[in-house]
Scaffold this active site. Sequence first.
Site, PDB file in Angstrom:
ATOM      1  N   SER A  71       0.853  -1.191   0.000  1.00 34.52           N
ATOM      2  CA  SER A  71       0.000   0.000   0.000  1.00 34.52           C
ATOM      3  C   SER A  71       0.884   1.234   0.000  1.00 34.52           C
ATOM      4  O   SER A  71       2.036   1.183   0.448  1.00 34.52           O
ATOM      5  CB  SER A  71      -0.901   0.012   1.239  1.00 34.52           C
ATOM      6  OG  SER A  71      -1.686   1.202   1.287  1.00 34.52           O
TER       7      SER A  71
ATOM      8  N   TYR B 113      -2.045  -0.720  10.356  1.00 36.49           N
ATOM      9  CA  TYR B 113      -2.049  -1.079   8.940  1.00 36.49           C
ATOM     10  C   TYR B 113      -0.801  -0.538   8.250  1.00 36.49           C
ATOM     11  O   TYR B 113      -0.122  -1.262   7.498  1.00 36.49           O
ATOM     12  CB  TYR B 113      -3.306  -0.514   8.278  1.00 36.49           C
ATOM     13  CG  TYR B 113      -3.412  -0.751   6.797  1.00 36.49           C
ATOM     14  CD1 TYR B 113      -3.864  -1.976   6.301  1.00 36.49           C
ATOM     15  CD2 TYR B 113      -3.077   0.240   5.876  1.00 36.49           C
ATOM     16  CE1 TYR B 113      -3.967  -2.208   4.940  1.00 36.49           C
ATOM     17  CE2 TYR B 113      -3.190   0.016   4.512  1.00 36.49           C
ATOM     18  CZ  TYR B 113      -3.635  -1.199   4.050  1.00 36.49           C
ATOM     19  OH  TYR B 113      -3.740  -1.419   2.691  1.00 36.49           O
TER      20      TYR B 113
END
Length: 275
Positions: free
Chosen positions: A143, A157
């Site tokens: 990501s 995350y």
Amino acid sequence: MKVNLTEKITIVTGAGQGIGEAIAKRFADAGAIVIVATRTRKNGQETVDAIRRDGGQASLFQVDIGDRQQVRDLIAHTVEAYGGVDILIHNAAIFPIAGIEKLSDEELDDTLSVNLKAAFWLTRETVPLMRARGWGRLLFTSSVTGPRVAMPETSHYAASKGGLNGFIRTAALEFARDNITVNGIEPGYILTQAMSALVNEEELTHMAEQIPLGALGKPEDIADAMLFLASREAGYITGQTLVVDGGSTLPENPLILEQFYRQRPESREAADESG
């Protein structure tokens, strides 16, 4: 580019919806035999059925990828059914929204297990199989959040994805002489079911306006990039992550960019009149 992955045994985690579903379908279109590894049986079966309707080969294995033993079971099943593994794509991820002070130990452990620790487990199980074949691809969905940008209430995350990028680079060195490449994709804002559930239509429109290419990405954009990294043409690429974000991480200040784009039509009109 026509990618030929005929009969390549390919595991895709988190393939029941969104980016994982798109990856599974793209690889099946390229001739791969796809194992749809997902926690939710219904979603996974829908992906398998769609692939088969289009003439592809796919099977379902229900798995919680954050559980070490279930990862072993997934690989053992794949070997028993197909004889080995050629391509591993770890796409599954979770992101419970919680600030650092409110994040529970259970949420932190679950996030790190699914997003990061599973990369270690899957790699340990599949590398010997790839080494025996003299070829392999380890691919990971990372990501931009963590490695390049940050958002409040996603520290766990972000940490998992930053760690995943470090894992990709180190694993690439360890397995390079085995003809196994290790790479990843860093998606930006991709329009998935999960994103649609978090924000409304007006907010999605506003988000798209902040992206230089003027639109949210599609799951297929990530799938196409993954397909390239799995291809013969990408055989000299390893230890890298490819950003697929429509340019969203480029601006120094999104507000300045928004003002720039807002002024551009007026500037064009003025230029046309003066010409």
